[in-house]
Design an enzyme around this catalytic site. Structure first.
Site, PDB file in Angstrom:
ATOM      1  N   ASP D  15      -7.368   8.906  -9.094  1.00  0.00           N
ATOM      2  CA  ASP D  15      -7.875  10.210  -8.643  1.00  0.00           C
ATOM      3  C   ASP D  15      -8.318  11.048  -9.634  1.00  0.00           C
ATOM      4  OD1 ASP D  15      -7.793   8.980  -6.034  1.00  0.00           O
ATOM      5  OD2 ASP D  15      -6.743  10.770  -5.085  1.00  0.00           O
ATOM      6  N   ARG D  94       4.824  22.122  -6.117  1.00  0.00           N
ATOM      7  CA  ARG D  94       3.277  22.599  -6.547  1.00  0.00           C
ATOM      8  C   ARG D  94       3.309  23.980  -7.153  1.00  0.00           C
ATOM      9  NH1 ARG D  94       2.486  18.044  -6.738  1.00  0.00           N
ATOM     10  NH2 ARG D  94       1.960  16.950  -5.134  1.00  0.00           N
ATOM     11  N   ASP D 123      -1.831  20.634  -0.217  1.00  0.00           N
ATOM     12  CA  ASP D 123      -1.516  20.702  -1.816  1.00  0.00           C
ATOM     13  C   ASP D 123      -2.812  21.458  -2.355  1.00  0.00           C
ATOM     14  OD1 ASP D 123       0.942  19.715  -1.708  1.00  0.00           O
ATOM     15  OD2 ASP D 123       0.050  17.667  -2.036  1.00  0.00           O
ATOM     16  N   SER D 150      -9.143   6.182  -2.303  1.00  0.00           N
ATOM     17  CA  SER D 150      -8.444   6.610  -0.923  1.00  0.00           C
ATOM     18  C   SER D 150      -7.098   7.098  -1.404  1.00  0.00           C
ATOM     19  CB  SER D 150      -8.320   5.234  -0.117  1.00  0.00           C
ATOM     20  OG  SER D 150      -7.280   4.302  -1.022  1.00  0.00           O
TER      21      SER D 150
END
Lengths: 359, 359, 359, 359
Positions: D15, D94, D123, D150
């Site tokens: 990604d 995060r 996120d 995906s």
């Protein structure tokens, strides 16, 4: 010449037998009341014992269905847990027993009630608060002096030690409607139960077999002492996990936040003995209202002391697979999220200049 | 042969005088303690009265500064209001008095304390909880029997009837730092006060003159009875309004939400007599922390029973005129608001299809 | 060729007139909807104005009764106040107007709605959240560019300046049932009202005449900005005070605690535009349930900007004069209070020894 | 001609690799930042990959100690659990990563940041809210279009399947001070760890070996969607159970009630991405304050997916064996309990007569 009639919450054990005798010696007529709420007890021999000790009447009643339906199921709806860990088994049983005790006292025109709960514990409070709530003129016959017997240690009676539990899990499907279980199915065996008491007994059996629901905790009693509690709640633990799951699946998240706070308050009240109070009535009503859409099925496995949720389904689910999917865009515009975030960050921008606001 | 020494919270009035005599008759040595917390009292003649009635020692102490600084100011920070209306004046005074009572008892090696508060009210609880908190072995000498005297009615002593108040308002500017007032200025007169006790007395004077802070309420006592209370809190009412204003002007809104809940809890605890409790300590600490940026000036007028906020300014203001203006765009993108709203509405879209989620 | 039909929340003023014209220029058919919620407006000339500006249809509807009955009265039950001060007038009106706007859009098969609320304020959010809640496919036609006009300042329209108010108070008696007013009587005049809209208009009139309910505050908008608000809520202020009084008189104290928290949450939701949300539905239900016994009469005087409670009576009162009296002992045993206090202080006794608890 | 510099939160996966390439194609200089927070990753090959894809600079930093000390330990103090079940692992990571991302952006004078988190998830919000909080002028480079890949399924990486776990439990002793673990000892092996990162890694190892901390839940995302989450938090689960135990053993019960509410609020804020917000700062301060006396040792066994508390000890324990014992009377007078109960029941006595209270 009798001093009056006492209805005694009789357990069949040594403590309340001593109390029975002592009350007779003090000149009271004693009616013994023994409630069956699922404990392991020989009720026939308890009856004989009470009669032999001089009880004028002995009432032995099976309150198990009432206990499950009117006390345990509302606690399931509430996800009732005291101080994050205790599932309130005894705390739920006390108002159930005390209510019947009071009904018998009223029917038998007894003006006194008595019980074997110690002056330092929660159970005295639970018994007596319930009694005052339902029969405000009742007098409690305190029997501290007659209590020579040491308190029995709580033991694990229902649950196996997890390391002696089977190596093969049981898989259950629990179906809920209005936030209460209406059917429990053993998926492998294909058998099922759909009556509250039967379901609960079955969950206790399965949970017990796999060692589910044992805890060793320190808790804060209502009177401010800390005490150690060793509890086992096999069926309750399975129901709590299953209910949490179906509830989160079907309930709006903001309703859930509010209801979570109400459930915590409810748990404190029940622990402290306020089941029959205006505020507990109010909470029971509100919590029940929150459960309107809590329906569906949860599959779970029970194994070595643990409950594992396997999946859930519901006709009332708020879960939207298309919406949540990372692959499909649908109606959801990602720019909206950016706007959402930026507006949430507006507060972070502090101004340097001096604020002045006068008319 | 003395039964021991009692320190009595003496008021100078009939009730506690009766108690003093009765305690002596029972064989106690009695030390009278009379605290000046701002009430209208002839302290010299009270001292003589106590001595004449047989007090072994008489302590009269001016606790006014301590009362304002350590009890009233934290309550101002908390916006402390019980059941939405009562500003807790008496409830704040009791732990202040009881603390000194206990210190005297410890210094004088008295093992008993006594007071004139009735067994049905809040003040008994407030006195005794404070005493047990600070001197756990102390014994309370209850004097129910000696109390033939009827309870005096609360009257308005400080405040004028609003319809007899001046037709011209006073305009005040109150400056805050860390959420407490540090300066009160009468804008027209140009005079100002900057010591806690002086500020508070001045606000009582101005508020009283204009009939501010009278209430006639029904309240819920800790012991569960409802009772009627007629109170006047002129200075406290002005401070509450001013503090609410500067707090909202300078505090982040989400911090304010959390702090609001803590303030409500704090008010209940103070009302119920738990000033010296672990939870009240904890809340005082948290509330004080929340006030770090609560500083600036509030202008207000006091007139005919009302407090009207006229304006406010602060170096720590979170108010941003450019940002909030409807005419200027600045960095704020209106599309962000649309995104914000649409994301907030995502929850509203319910799916029709059946949700199923299994592994 | 039309781009579609927009239903515009039309106010009759310059802003929404500009928007109407701009929408027409962009190729939309515009339906103007003007709700009468009690504002001072010449509805006939507003209709003509909208028609002259090119509105295809103009709907002018009297929503006053609906506004009072379905939005204001539930807020009265809740004691709804945002950030301790704001009585939420506008925040309650928006979902009432937007609901009708959406109904018209659906009836007229319009796929767009529009309004004049700015992108920085709360009213945009309130309009749009309501619209999405009730008509999830609706599109909002944003008209930022067409808005050259400055925002009108809020002014005091209903309330007199307190120093110009009469020197003689009005005395009212408000009767409640289920927590909502059912009759308002002017005690001196002997006149009374018993329809919701009439009662509310009358309270606005009396409150306005005496300068009740003006506030100048800084508030936290949903989007995180602070803004100044100048509001007047004469009738709402009288109702809030009267309701607080009868509620405390008739409601169990612990129910009140829980309900107070729900009311604060409800107020935040209403302020933020979530009237038509699952959580607001839930809270409305719970708050309404809490009001079952909130009935009786409150007498109050309205004078120079203030509301003074004079007394209250109720067939459902929990106030027990005999119980609370300092002179009568009744069933209440003062020793019980001592026990109550000592048990509450059990927590204070810390042990010195080292705690060890192992199985 | 560069459009500017972007710091990209790079994961080494497909990604963020796609995003890196796409950002370069759009004309940005890209700095890749890869944080090591304990994930299973080949950091060297990730660096090479980023360089090969055209990153101008690559920063790879070990944030594990910072993550444990500044994010996980405060969550342990808070008993942080979202919606009763989720232990917030990712939600805690995060802000830790985003804070460093922002520091790099500031140091490298980059005006953009980017990340691979989807527009529908939590996120994105957590990254961006942190970024705006710490670097209010930063711009976020959204890369929705470049994301063809995906979403990878969450898998159990750390934990064994409980039915493959050892048949012999591990017994640990965890020592706490100020509510955080300071030493973890394997009782049988006699080995121990006392550095935060080492302790946490060791608890992950032991918990993972015994299959502790797996959950399969449906959760409510901040944006209002429900989504399914499959998580494993072996070390966190052990710490939560141990901390709950020592906290209840050492903390006053009323402080605990207040702190429990703060912890729930804290968990929601962390889940929603508000770690760096004024309200989270405030809560962290308050929760830390509550932990002053939370010290002592907890023994527990870890077995087949479960954590069993075996015992606890503390120099600060509030547990008083003499006081709580049913056999010893000590200073506790059983009559006090009766008084306590009767006073708690005062509310239950409803009067029949009509309450009237006027001045």
């Amino acid at each position: 010449m009798s001093k009056g009639t006492v209805v005694l919450a009789y357990s069949g054990g040594l403590d309340t037998s001593c109390i029975l005798v002592w009350l007779k010696e003090q000149g009271y007529d004693v009616i013994a009341f023994l409630a069956n709420i699922g404990q392991d007890e020989d009720f026939d021999s308890a009856r004989k014992k009470a009669e032999n000790l001089g009880a004028k009447k002995v009432f032995i009643e099976d309150l198990r269905s009432e206990f499950v339906e009117h006390f345990i199921l509302p606690a399931v709806q509430a996800n009732a847990v005291y101080e994050d860990r205790y599932l309130l088994g005894t705390a739920l049983a006390r108002p159930c027993i005390a209510r019947r005790l009071v009904q018998i006292a009223q029917k038998e025109q007894a003006e006194f009630i008595s019980h074997g709960a110690t002056g330092k514990g929660n159970d005295q409070i639970r018994f007596e608060l319930t009694s005052y709530a339902l029969y405000s003129d009742v007098k409690v016959s305190l029997v501290e002096k007659a209590k020579p017997c040491s308190a029995p240690t709580d033991l694990y009676l229902m649950t196996k030690n997890p390391d002696e539990a089977p190596n093969v899990p049981d898989v259950l499907e629990i179906e809920f409607k209005n936030g209460v279980p209406i059917k429990v199915t053993n998926v492998k065996a294909g058998s099922s139960k759909d009556k509250p008491l039967e379901m609960f007994m079955y969950l206790n059996e399965i949970g017990g077999k796999h060692g589910v629901g044992r805890i060793d905790i320190v808790e804060n009693r209502f009177i401010g002492m800390k005490s150690r509690g060793i509890y086992e709640t096999p069926g309750g633990t399975i129901l709590l996990q299953a209910h949490l799951d179906i509830e989160t699946f079907t309930m709006d998240k903001e309703v859930r936040r509010i209801k979570q706070g109400l459930g915590i308050k409810f748990s404190e009240l029940v622990y402290n003995g306020f089941w029959y109070s205006p505020e507990c009535d109010f909470l029971l009503h509100c919590i029940n209202k929150s459960q309107e859409n809590v329906e569906g099925k949860v599959q779970l496995s029970v194994y070595k002391g643990q409950v594992y949720i396997l999946g859930r389904e519901s006709p009332k689910s708020l879960y939207n697979e298309d919406l949540v999917s990372m692959d499909k865009q649908g109606d959801y515009d990602p720019c909206d999220a950016s706007g959402f975030i930026r507006v949430n960050a507006v507060r972070y921008v502090r101004i340097k200049s001096r604020g002045v606001l006068y008319s």
